[in-house]
Design a protein around this motif. Structure first.
Motif, short mmCIF file in Angstrom:
data_model
loop_
_atom_site.label_atom_id
_atom_site.label_comp_id
_atom_site.label_asym_id
_atom_site.label_seq_id
_atom_site.Cartn_x
_atom_site.Cartn_y
_atom_site.Cartn_z
N LEU A 446 46.72 72.35 48.56
CA LEU A 446 45.40 71.84 48.90
C LEU A 446 45.40 70.31 48.79
N TYR A 463 35.03 77.11 46.18
CA TYR A 463 34.98 75.94 47.05
C TYR A 463 35.60 74.77 46.29
N PRO A 472 37.99 67.02 52.53
CA PRO A 472 38.17 68.42 52.91
C PRO A 472 37.43 69.33 51.92
N TYR A 474 37.37 72.98 51.01
CA TYR A 474 38.14 74.20 51.21
C TYR A 474 37.33 75.40 50.74
N LEU A 476 37.86 79.31 49.63
CA LEU A 476 38.95 80.17 49.18
C LEU A 476 38.44 81.58 48.93
N VAL A 486 43.27 80.46 51.41
CA VAL A 486 42.30 79.57 52.05
C VAL A 486 41.75 80.27 53.28
N GLU A 489 38.13 75.36 56.20
CA GLU A 489 38.22 73.97 55.76
C GLU A 489 37.29 73.13 56.62
#
Length: 643
Positions: A446, A463, A472, A474, A476, A486, A489
């Motif tokens: 990440l 998150y 970013p 992400y 998850l 993931v 994004e």
């Protein structure tokens, strides 16, 4: 004592276990690439000492191996960790808000707001507390009780007395019924600071009865600084970090080898009391003193001998504070994470001494975080459960989350300062297995070249925000602990240093806007739609150019009311009132406090640090007083000066 054996300490103290033996399978998604910064893992364990003589011998040996010409190498690690976390949160674990169903999630407009806690059932100390019928706060060393109905001060108690330096200390509170536990630091005396590299400070606690006129029932003082505290049920547990009381000389004569040998001689002369914190407590005119016993002390397999962690337990329904029933570990930590049944202490493992000069940043291989789990389900002293290690460092307690029998941990590894920025982040899932926190799954890769700025776990979903030039976000999926992945994004400019869950699968991010080069441009609040985990989207943004907010580093300063959509956010010296609807953010107005003065000599503008709601009134708190405000219009209703 042989390491790797199970040993129980006397008197029902910590059960000491050897941990993380053997190899452990790790599921990884996505797989680590050739440039991965992941460090090799070293087992961590916890064992007791056979006797005080055994404890002294091992502590001296560890301290001697760790000390250098400038003191302990661990000091540089802690400093470096704080620098690393400075953009996202303070290292003393000033914490983020709770998820839906947690303490913050229960704040649905039914009477009054609560402290913005991380987890349900684990209340966190804060600058102000309310139970709906009174507001309690401490400013300038004075505890005040305010009646929110009559809007006047109904109780006042000076906690500093004739010690003027205590008026400048931050005081935090835990509140249970008619009892308040006040936490503050007792600063070292100037003479102590001049004499030693490690001047002794202390944690100062006061148990206050609020049933009538506020009255101090008892006080407690222990060597060391407060890491953090949690209130579960009727028991408050306070974690304290104490440096070994070794007075290394400040003399600069001689080379590094001479100075190191001089420090080692100090260690060789030290008794075991240098590592066992001393405490005193009072109950009315009674005064009692004590010291953590050798039977209450355990150690990890690897230790530096530079510090001790002590967990104290206090029954807030009792008439006296007592001795805290202490248990200690010869280890270090700067993060506390608590649930209704568990207490976790976590900290970066100190760097080994590899040269004469102090190093401010550890290498990737040295970036290891040790985690200790305690059982706090029952009242009284916590029981040690397990320990484990993960590569990298934590941004704060929100990097940790206990869910469905597992512990999720988000860390960053690698150098985030050097040119090239060989760093990345990961989320690991650990399971407790016979005293070990065993990794069962990991999702890595990440934010390569970046570091974590915020984390929010919401049940099986997480998150993670990383940042260098863009942000970013992400998403998850952690539903399967052996195969975290993931799912989505979102890249936008700026970053979110704090994430707060909203109804209808929305997320609010508080942080800074930035240009395409990563230069910050002022506070921003982002409203995210996370209903589709594969496609997180930003619905709206509020931006104040040049502004800053305490909520980036201290989420207790953030207030959200799901019944009205009200967001109270400290920005610069005031509080901005926002309203969040389904897909928009709008501004209601600003609340400010009157200018204060310093003994009549100079004026200063106070920062409004906290907001809370009682009934339909918003209360804001600063060093100069409390203001009652109509949250729908930002119109002032009353002002109570802190006199």
């Amino acid at each position: 004592m042989k390491r790797g054996t199970k040993v129980a300490t006397t008197g029902g103290s910590l059960v000491a276990l050897a941990l993380l033996a053997g190899s452990m399978a790790v599921s990884q998604s996505p797989p680590a690439g050739p440039g991965t910064t992941e460090a090799p893992m070293v087992p961590v364990g916890l064992v007791s000492f056979d006797s005080c003589a055994d404890a002294l011998a091992e502590l001296r040996a560890a301290a001697t191996a760790s000390v250098g010409p400038y003191g302990f190498a661990g000091d540089a690690v802690l400093f470096g960790d704080r620098v690393a976390a400075a953009g996202g949160a303070e290292s003393m674990a000033r914490t983020f808000a709770g998820a839906p169903g947690g303490a913050a999630g229960r704040d649905t407009g039914a009477g009054h707001s609560t402290t913005n806690n991380h987890e349900a059932g684990a209340d966190e100390p804060d600058l102000v507390k309310t139970d709906g019928r009174r507001i309690v706060t401490v400013t300038g060393g004075v505890l005040r009780v305010v009646d929110p109905v009559s809007r006047r001060v109904t109780g006042r108690l000076d906690l500093a007395g004739d010690r003027e330096e205590l008026r400048w200390q931050e005081h935090r509170l835990l509140l249970l019924g008619d009892r308040a536990l006040v936490l503050s630091e007792d600063p070292p005396r100037p003479a102590d600071a001049l004499r030693s590299i490690r001047p002794p400070g202390a944690t100062r606690l006061l148990l206050v009865d609020l049933a009538g006129r506020p009255l101090v029932l008892g006080t407690y003082r222990i060597e060391g600084s407060t890491v953090d505290a949690r209130l579960t049920g009727e028991t408050a547990r306070v974690a304290v970090r104490a440096s070994a009381r070794l007075e290394f000389p400040l003399a600069s004569e001689g080379n590094d080898q001479v100075r190191t040998e001089r420090n080692r001689k100090v260690i060789a002369r030290a008794g075991v009391e240098a590592w066992l914190p001393e405490y005193e407590w009072t109950a009315g005119p009674e005064r009692h003193t004590g010291r953590v016993g050798c039977d209450r002390l355990s150690r990890p397999d690897r230790m530096t001998g530079s510090s001790t962690l002590t967990v104290l337990s206090f029954d807030l329904t009792a008439d006296r504070i007592g001795d805290g029933d202490p248990v200690s570990v010869a280890a270090d930590a700067n993060t506390v994470y608590g649930t209704a049944t568990s207490l976790y202490l976590a900290g970066q493992r100190p760097m080994p001494v590899t040269g004469s000069k102090p190093r401010w940043r550890p290498s990737s291989a040295e970036q290891i975080t040790d985690i200790y789990q305690f059982d706090t389900a029952a009242p009284g002293r916590p029981r040690f459960l397990a320990a484990g290690s993960v590569p990298g460092w934590l941004i704060n307690q929100y990097a940790l989350s206990e869910w469905a029998g597992h512990l999720r941990v988000a860390t960053t590894t690698g150098d985030t300062w050097a040119e090239g920025r060989a760093s990345e982040s990961a989320v690991r899932v650990l399971r407790r297995d016979d005293g070990s926190l065993v990794p069962v799954g990991v999702v890595g890769g990440l934010g390569r070249g970046e570091r974590i700025y915020s984390v929010r776990y919401l049940g099986p979903v997480a998150y993670v925000v990383t940042f260098r030039q863009t942000d970013p976000l992400y998403a998850l999926d952690l539903a399967d602990p052996t195969a975290p992945a993931v799912t989505g994004e979102l890249k936008i400019t700026g970053y979110s240093a704090y994430l707060h869950p909203l109804p209808d699968q929305r997320l609010l991010g508080v942080g800074q806007e930035a240009d395409s080069q990563g230069r910050t441009k002022g506070v921003q609040v982002s409203l995210f739609d996370v209903r589709d985990p594969g496609r997180p989207a930003r619905l709206d943004q509020w931006h104040l150019p040049g502004g800053w907010t305490q909520a980036e580093h201290d989420p207790h300063a953030f207030l959200y009311r799901p019944d009205t959509g009200l967001v109270a956010l400290p920005v610069d010296a005031g509080v901005r009132l926002l309203r969040v609807s389904d897909d928009t953010i709008s501004e209601i107005g600003e609340v400010t406090h009157p200018v204060g003065n310093d003994s009549g000599r100079r004026q200063w503008g106070p920062s409004v640090r906290r907001s809370l709601v009682v009934g339909d009134v918003l209360w804001t708190v600063s060093e100069t007083g409390l203001r009652a405000t109509d949250p729908a219009s930002a119109r002032s209703l009353a002002w109570i000066a802190a006199t």
